[in-house]
Design a protein around this motif. Structure first.
Motif, PDB file in Angstrom:
ATOM      1  N   SER A 448      48.769  50.797  26.607  1.00  0.00           N
ATOM      2  CA  SER A 448      48.274  50.326  25.310  1.00  0.00           C
ATOM      3  C   SER A 448      47.981  51.494  24.378  1.00  0.00           C
ATOM      4  O   SER A 448      48.376  51.494  23.201  1.00  0.00           O
ATOM      5  CB  SER A 448      47.012  49.479  25.503  1.00  0.00           C
ATOM      6  OG  SER A 448      47.296  48.316  26.263  1.00  0.00           O
ATOM      7  N   ARG A 452      50.028  52.584  20.780  1.00  0.00           N
ATOM      8  CA  ARG A 452      49.329  52.708  19.504  1.00  0.00           C
ATOM      9  C   ARG A 452      49.356  54.144  18.985  1.00  0.00           C
ATOM     10  O   ARG A 452      49.449  54.378  17.779  1.00  0.00           O
ATOM     11  CB  ARG A 452      47.896  52.205  19.670  1.00  0.00           C
ATOM     12  CG  ARG A 452      47.843  50.691  19.798  1.00  0.00           C
ATOM     13  CD  ARG A 452      46.514  50.162  20.246  1.00  0.00           C
ATOM     14  NE  ARG A 452      46.475  48.707  20.120  1.00  0.00           N
ATOM     15  CZ  ARG A 452      45.562  47.939  20.669  1.00  0.00           C
ATOM     16  NH1 ARG A 452      44.592  48.481  21.397  1.00  0.00           N
ATOM     17  NH2 ARG A 452      45.593  46.629  20.520  1.00  0.00           N
ATOM     18  N   ASP A 467      48.924  44.957  21.108  1.00  0.00           N
ATOM     19  CA  ASP A 467      48.586  45.523  22.413  1.00  0.00           C
ATOM     20  C   ASP A 467      49.569  44.979  23.441  1.00  0.00           C
ATOM     21  O   ASP A 467      49.623  43.764  23.672  1.00  0.00           O
ATOM     22  CB  ASP A 467      47.158  45.123  22.783  1.00  0.00           C
ATOM     23  CG  ASP A 467      46.717  45.674  24.136  1.00  0.00           C
ATOM     24  OD1 ASP A 467      47.531  46.365  24.800  1.00  0.00           O
ATOM     25  OD2 ASP A 467      45.573  45.408  24.530  1.00  0.00           O
TER      26      ASP A 467
END
Length: 585
Positions: A448, A452, A467
């Motif tokens: 995750s 990002r 996510d």
């Protein structure tokens, strides 16, 4: 039944039979059969459904590197599967060569809400009505967790249990063949996923001799590599033989670094050709390669790798840059007028040209007197080009319906082997995002954060990037079949059906001689010439497009404006944005 495993450096190997309190341990003997480094033993009472695992030098029991099924997950015991148990009904299936076929890229886990082979089978008639020839299934080899793209597989011989396992995959292929659909399977041999990969405990499956984006390279040319190559080739041949698959799509073959005298791809090509002769039906190998080199589709006898066909990302990039105006990343080189024309007549744009994204001259020019367009797959969307965007936008999220329809007309009526990405045909509203379901919380958090962070460097906030570990990310990516009844989506579906039918019914569209293709291109207009046909696209500049004489017939048209394209005298009159398919006199 004989249970055996390759573990060349082991001092002892045991097989652990059963699960829970009903566990038996049996020592294996080093027999160097079928080849050096193998251990095996005949074990009574073992048959289909038996759970088993191997312990090397007293270590924890691990799944079989050639496990056919992992019903309890990739960390648990393997299951014995009888490949002859399935009752096939496709005796009359004669196969289908990949070249020139209409491909449809399908991810089982998001094709339907259920995400299973059985549910996907219920939608096959839609593909038949669309005009699809080959259903290309994204990887099914078992990975950790119920949901994922499939490229984190760690048990290449096992069919993902959440999809239904091996019997369900066989039933899916059988159902496809009953409808005249061939099946291609996406196979990943260049790396394994991060969770459940125990191969290194058995032998030198990996080498530090080469580097890949995923870490240590699969061992194709170092000590022990002959057996690793056998593990790959046997896997590929197994899909053809035991599951009646018609083609394999080989993921990122440029990452199969191999300095052997014969590259593993050439070895696989020769063995596939031999099996094709044995089975009496065509078997195809389709490579995804970043090298822009027709050596991939050059016969082994002529010094090539012997692939049947290869993906041509430059076709996608040229179409995407033209239609969207995007110039970031690898689209930077594809924005100038004439790039699409070059790509549609040469297959690669980067063919001895400077690639600003790579920072070097890239690719080799295709000899179009030897190689035809059907050796290259062309497309407007793929799982990569959609899913690797920050929020998984499809082309329809970036373009007006007319521009999306124009892109479809250009590649479906172009000289390449066309491939659709599932849902493209009705301009599906659902995104297709990157998702995982790793049980290990540390690994899940790392994935995750990594996702990002990657897009944070390009200006996306953490809140904007989905996510991967959130179940909602997979749910958002599921196709919404109810859309087929909505007017705008039904209109696009009819457009795709008409284009594919025209391609099928007019032989000029299946002529893959790139030398016979001509493209006129300006910044706001494209005209694709295919024999007597013209595909005319306007991108902000309407008016009359000369057809070279009167008597032309308008076959298909798509436009957002209230004024549809029409033939007027010796020209086709186009709105500012539109696409028309015309047959000249």
């Amino acid at each position: 039944m004989r249970l055996q495993v390759w573990a060349p450096g082991a001092r002892t190997v045991d097989v652990v039979i059963g699960s829970g309190s009903e566990v038996q341990t049996h020592p294996l003997s080093r027999s160097d059969s079928p080849r050096p480094g193998w251990w095996g033993a005949e074990i009574d009472g073992v048959g289909a459904g038996t759970r088993y695992a191997f312990s090397v030098d007293g270590g924890d029991p691990r799944p079989d590197p050639r496990s056919a099924a992992q019903p309890d997950g990739v960390h648990a015991a393997s299951e014995v599967v009888d490949p002859a148990a399935f009752g096939w009904t496709d005796e009359g299936w004669s196969g289908r060569d990949a070249r020139g076929a209409v491909f449809y890229e399908l991810h089982v886990g998001t094709f339907t809400p259920q995400g299973t082979f059985a549910a996907a089978t219920g939608r096959l008639d839609h593909l038949v009505e669309l005009g699809v020839d080959v259903v290309e299934v994204l990887p099914v080899s078992a990975w950790d967790g119920p949901h994922g793209w499939g490229y984190d597989g760690v048990a290449p011989y096992a069919v993902q249990n959440s999809y239904g396992g091996p019997a369900a995959f066989a039933a899916f292929v059988d159902a496809c063949h009953a409808r005249g659909l061939a099946v291609a399977l996406d196979c990943v041999y260049n790396h394994l996923g991060p969770s459940g990969n125990y191969l290194a405990e058995f032998g030198p499956y990996f080498t530090d001799k080469h580097d890949t984006p995923w870490g240590a390279a699969v061992n194709l040319d170092d000590e022990g590599s002959l057996e690793v190559r056998r593990w790959i080739c046997d896997n590929a041949l197994r899909w053809f033989r035991d599951f009646h698959v018609d083609a394999l799509r080989l993921d990122a073959v440029h990452a199969l670094v191999d300095d052997s005298e014969q590259h593993v791809l050439a070895q696989l090509a020769e063995e596939t050709a031999a099996l094709s002769t044995e089975l009496g039906r065509p078997l195809s190998l389709v490579a995804e390669s970043d090298l822009n080199d027709a050596v991939m589709v050059t016969p082994v006898a002529d010094g090539g790798q012997g692939m049947t066909a290869q993906w041509a990302d430059d076709v996608h990039h040229a179409l995407h840059a033209l239609l969207t105006g995007e110039r970031q990343g690898y689209y930077a080189d594809f924005g100038e007028p004439g790039v699409l024309a070059t790509t549609f007549t040469e297959a690669f744009f980067h063919a001895g040209r400077w690639s600003s994204f790579r920072g070097e001259t890239w690719g080799k020019k295709v000899d179009t007197s030897v190689h035809g367009g059907h050796e290259f797959l062309g497309y407007l969307q793929t799982h990569d080009q959609v899913g690797n965007r920050a929020v998984g936008e499809r082309i329809g999220h970036l373009l007006s319906p007319t521009r999306a329809a124009a892109g479809a007309a250009l590649y479906l009526l172009g000289p390449f082997t066309p491939m659709l990405f599932m849902g493209e045909e009705w301009n599906a509203s659902s995104p297709w995002q990157f998702f995982t379901s790793f049980a290990d919380p540390e690994l899940g958090e790392a994935v995750s954060k990594g996702r990002r962070s990657e897009f944070g460097e390009h200006g996306w906030s953490a809140e904007e990037v989905p996510d991967p570990q959130d179940p909602a990310t997979r749910e958002n990516s599921v196709l919404r079949w109810s859309e087929l009844g909505e007017p705008d989506h039904a209109r696009m579906l009819a457009w795709y059906r008409d284009l594919i039918a025209l391609r099928r019914n007019e032989s000029v569209f299946t002529d893959d001689d790139l030398r016979a293709v001509r493209v006129e291109q300006t910044e706001k207009r494209v005209v694709l010439h295919r024999g007597p046909f013209r595909v005319v696209v306007t991108l902000g500049e309407g008016g009359d497009v000369d057809l070279g004489g009167e008597g032309a017939e308008l076959l298909l048209a798509f436009a957002d404006a209230t004024v549809e394209p029409q033939v007027v005298g010796g020209a086709v009159r186009m709105p500012a944005e539109g696409v028309a398919v015309v047959r000249t006199a």
